[in-house]
Design a protein around this motif. Structure first.
Motif, short mmCIF file in Angstrom:
data_model
loop_
_atom_site.label_atom_id
_atom_site.label_comp_id
_atom_site.label_asym_id
_atom_site.label_seq_id
_atom_site.Cartn_x
_atom_site.Cartn_y
_atom_site.Cartn_z
N PRO A 12 -2.13 9.61 -6.30
CA PRO A 12 -1.34 10.55 -7.24
C PRO A 12 -1.94 9.74 -8.76
CG PRO A 12 -0.11 10.18 -5.39
CD PRO A 12 -1.42 9.43 -5.03
N VAL A 13 -2.16 8.46 -8.73
CA VAL A 13 -2.22 7.92 -9.93
C VAL A 13 -3.87 8.08 -10.65
CG1 VAL A 13 -2.63 5.47 -11.01
CG2 VAL A 13 -0.69 5.87 -9.43
N PHE A 54 3.99 -1.16 -6.98
CA PHE A 54 4.19 -2.32 -7.82
C PHE A 54 5.11 -2.48 -8.91
CE2 PHE A 54 0.76 -4.96 -6.10
CZ PHE A 54 0.34 -3.91 -5.09
N ARG A 92 -8.26 11.72 -1.63
CA ARG A 92 -8.16 12.36 -0.43
C ARG A 92 -6.52 12.67 -0.37
NH1 ARG A 92 -7.03 11.43 5.09
NH2 ARG A 92 -7.92 9.54 5.32
N ASP A 144 0.88 -9.99 -8.61
CA ASP A 144 1.98 -8.93 -8.72
C ASP A 144 3.07 -9.43 -8.17
OD1 ASP A 144 -0.04 -6.46 -10.06
OD2 ASP A 144 -0.83 -7.41 -8.09
N GLN A 146 -3.69 -5.97 -8.00
CA GLN A 146 -3.51 -4.70 -7.48
C GLN A 146 -2.65 -3.64 -8.32
OE1 GLN A 146 -3.23 -5.02 -3.32
NE2 GLN A 146 -2.76 -2.95 -2.86
N GLY A 147 -1.52 -4.31 -8.53
CA GLY A 147 -0.65 -3.49 -9.47
C GLY A 147 -1.07 -3.24 -10.79
N ASN A 148 -2.00 -4.17 -11.34
CA ASN A 148 -2.43 -3.81 -12.59
C ASN A 148 -3.54 -2.73 -12.60
OD1 ASN A 148 -1.02 -5.93 -13.40
ND2 ASN A 148 -2.71 -7.19 -14.63
N ALA A 200 -3.35 -0.16 -10.62
CA ALA A 200 -2.48 0.94 -10.52
C ALA A 200 -2.11 1.41 -11.63
CB ALA A 200 -1.48 0.85 -9.42
N GLU A 201 -1.36 0.30 -12.56
CA GLU A 201 -0.53 0.44 -13.63
C GLU A 201 -1.60 0.73 -14.91
OE1 GLU A 201 2.32 1.03 -13.60
OE2 GLU A 201 3.02 1.11 -15.91
N GLY A 241 -6.12 -8.80 -4.76
CA GLY A 241 -5.11 -8.12 -3.88
C GLY A 241 -3.80 -7.94 -4.50
N GLY A 242 -2.62 -7.96 -4.11
CA GLY A 242 -1.33 -7.88 -4.72
C GLY A 242 -0.49 -9.39 -4.79
N ALA A 259 -1.74 6.92 3.44
CA ALA A 259 -3.08 7.43 2.89
C ALA A 259 -2.55 7.87 1.34
CB ALA A 259 -3.59 8.43 3.70
N ARG A 260 -1.37 8.00 0.99
CA ARG A 260 -1.15 8.44 -0.61
C ARG A 260 -1.83 7.46 -1.43
NH1 ARG A 260 5.01 10.02 -2.08
NH2 ARG A 260 4.78 10.95 -0.24
N ASN A 261 -1.76 6.13 -1.28
CA ASN A 261 -1.98 5.14 -2.01
C ASN A 261 -2.19 5.42 -3.53
OD1 ASN A 261 -4.97 5.00 -1.58
ND2 ASN A 261 -4.30 4.94 0.45
N PHE A 262 -3.39 5.30 -3.81
CA PHE A 262 -3.71 5.57 -5.32
C PHE A 262 -4.03 6.81 -5.76
CE2 PHE A 262 -4.89 0.82 -4.58
CZ PHE A 262 -4.85 0.54 -5.75
N ASN A 273 0.63 -1.15 0.18
CA ASN A 273 -0.04 -0.02 0.05
C ASN A 273 0.79 1.31 0.07
OD1 ASN A 273 0.42 -1.25 2.71
ND2 ASN A 273 -0.78 0.30 3.76
N PHE A 282 5.21 6.10 -1.07
CA PHE A 282 5.09 6.27 -2.41
C PHE A 282 3.69 5.70 -2.75
CE2 PHE A 282 7.91 2.91 -0.61
CZ PHE A 282 7.21 1.84 -1.05
N HIS A 283 3.34 6.19 -4.10
CA HIS A 283 2.07 5.91 -4.54
C HIS A 283 1.86 4.27 -5.11
CE1 HIS A 283 3.35 6.37 -8.63
NE2 HIS A 283 3.41 7.54 -8.51
N HIS A 284 0.69 3.91 -5.34
CA HIS A 284 0.76 2.42 -5.57
C HIS A 284 1.41 2.07 -6.95
CE1 HIS A 284 -2.02 0.73 -2.87
NE2 HIS A 284 -2.13 -0.15 -3.38
N ARG A 308 -2.23 4.48 -14.22
CA ARG A 308 -1.20 5.20 -14.66
C ARG A 308 -1.08 5.46 -16.19
NH1 ARG A 308 3.63 5.94 -16.38
NH2 ARG A 308 3.84 4.00 -17.39
N ASP A 315 -3.99 6.81 9.11
CA ASP A 315 -3.17 6.97 7.50
C ASP A 315 -1.85 6.10 7.59
OD1 ASP A 315 -5.14 9.03 6.87
OD2 ASP A 315 -3.68 10.67 7.55
N ARG A 339 7.38 -5.76 -9.83
CA ARG A 339 7.23 -6.03 -11.33
C ARG A 339 8.98 -5.81 -11.91
NH1 ARG A 339 4.15 -2.61 -12.86
NH2 ARG A 339 2.14 -2.96 -11.92
N ASN A 348 -9.46 0.26 -4.61
CA ASN A 348 -8.83 -0.98 -4.55
C ASN A 348 -9.75 -2.02 -3.85
OD1 ASN A 348 -6.29 -2.65 -4.35
ND2 ASN A 348 -6.95 -2.50 -2.03
#
Lengths: 213, 220
Positions: free
Chosen positions: B178-179, A90, B157, A133, B102-104, B106-107, A129-130, B173-176, A49, A84-86, B110, A66, A94, B52
């Protein structure tokens, strides 16, 4: 020697994590491995996350909503942590930057196929989930599980019957009764706990290299 | 276009029936709860929601699902200990589900934000989630072709914004955020505080203002 309990199994896996490795510990049992890592080893925990340098799960009184792990439990932040962001998180998988991930499993095949996201049962709600990945991306994919399901059937199998998470990705399987290396030449047993070589070979359908025992 | 600062209800007026809405957050961390509450009040329905998870407890995204506004969820991990709202809707056939690694997830967003037409990805090769998708062997390894996920509106947020819409986030809380901010036609950011231009360290800005259309200040 008896079979390892959950804590002893977590300790067993922790003892094999190389110093300085960047490591992702999956939701559930693998999370417990963190407690047995030597702080001096410099292992850095990644949580998908969006954090490197994740600390321990903290009590609710200290929780910051948070700041959570992948299981959404509140955690602490260690000196040198980074957020960092998602998409970056990931990319770390990868892109081959993550040294080790440890996940639970329903089944692992002799060729290293992993099944751990979906039972395929008609009433089950799929949730990945992840896991896929991590399976595709981490340099080393280790599995931590009991060797036998509650009904006694082995979870190390010639071919997975559950839907796959990843193909030929698992390199090590840590179980309560034995540790297995999945190598190009086959499955090698490196140690056992409370089970004889005869019992192990008779209960598992996968050919095992147990010469060292 | 200049970023505007409005109330939550006015901001979510950008959402229309049938839209694809990207909703930030990993569980409740980073979930724009007040924007979702405003979206429920606004009334838009027949939505495809990309997030997510598929709601936790009874607030935020779970409340939007409970209000019957969502036709389809695109997410990586719907099933959780506190996802009873989604579970009931899914089991009674009242909501569609697309599970994406999950990574797909995000990507793919992106890629949408970066103008990429599609990309070859190793995740999911040989699994049910790659069935029917185009594959290609590159340097001896098999990859799956994945397409972008574009949003009509993103609800995210962040922690602090300046008046131009530059954003900084707080911890995981940054998570998704910025993408998603890059991947939607309109991005609405809920922030705890709006400061003057120049008050944020330009080196610390995570989401540049160009990706943000509307700010909604919700003190926390």
């Amino acid at each position: 020697m008896t079979a390892l309990d959950k804590e002893a199994l977590a300790r067993r896996v922790a003892s094999d994590i190389p110093a300085g490795a960047y490591v992702n510990l999956g939701i559930g049992q693998p999370t417990a491995i963190a407690r047995f890592l030597d702080p001096a080893s410099g292992v850095v925990l990644h949580t998908e996350n969006g954090m490197l340098g994740m600390g321990e799960v903290v009590p609710d009184a200290e929780a910051d909503q948070d700041l959570t792990n992948a299981g959404k439990q509140p955690v602490s932040e260690l000196p040198g942590a980074a957020y960092f962001h998602h998409a970056d998180s990931f990319a770390m998988m990868r892109g081959g930057h993550l040294d080790v991930c440890v996940m639970g499993a329903f089944q692992v095949s002799a060729g290293g196929d992993l099944a751990n996201w979906h039972t395929g049962a008609p009433d089950a709600i799929p949730a990945v989930g992840g896991a896929m990945d991590l399976a595709a991306g981490a340099k080393e994919v280790w599995v931590m599980m009991t060797l036998f399901a509650k009904d006694g059937t082995p979870k190390l199998v010639p071919a997975c019957t559950y839907p796959l998470t990843g193909k030929a990705c698992v390199t090590r399987v840590y179980t309560d009764v034995a540790t297995f290396l999945i190598e190009p030449s086959g499955v090698r047993v490196v140690d056992t706990f409370g089970i004889s070589a005869d019992e192990l070979t008779s209960r598992i359908e996968v050919p095992l290299d147990i010469r060292v025992l | 276009m200049r970023t505007t600062i409005t109330g939550a209800l006015e901001a979510v007026g950008a959402v229309r029936d049938g839209d694809t809405v990207l909703v930030g957050g990993f569980g409740m961390a980073g979930m724009p709860v007040e924007l979702i509450d405003a979206l429920i009040e606004h009334g838009a329905g027949d939505l495809t929601v990309v997030s997510n998870n598929a709601g936790n407890g009874d607030t935020g995204l779970a409340a939007l699902l409970a209000a019957g506004r969502v036709r389809k969820m695109i997410c990586s991990f719907p099933r959780q200990s506190d996802s009873w709202v989604f579970d009931d809707l899914y089991r009674s056939g009242k909501i569609e589900l697309e599970v994406v690694p999950q990574g797909n997830l995000a990507e793919r967003m992106r890629a949408a934000g970066a103008g990429i037409g599609a990309f070859y990805c190793p995740t999911g090769v040989g699994t049910p989630l790659a069935e029917g998708k185009e594959t290609r062997v590159i340097d001896g390894r098999e990859f799956v072709l994945e397409y972008p996920i574009h949003g009509d509106v993103a609800l995210i947020r962040a922690h602090v914004a300046d008046r131009l819409g530059n954003l900084v986030y707080r911890k995981t809380a940054r998570n998704f955020g910025p993408v998603m901010a890059t991947a939607a036609r309109v991005t609405i950011a809920q922030v705890s505080r709006v400061v003057e231009a120049g008050d944020l360290d330009p080196e610390a800005v995570v989401t540049p203002s160009i990706f943000v259309n509307t700010l909604v200040e919700v003190p926390r």
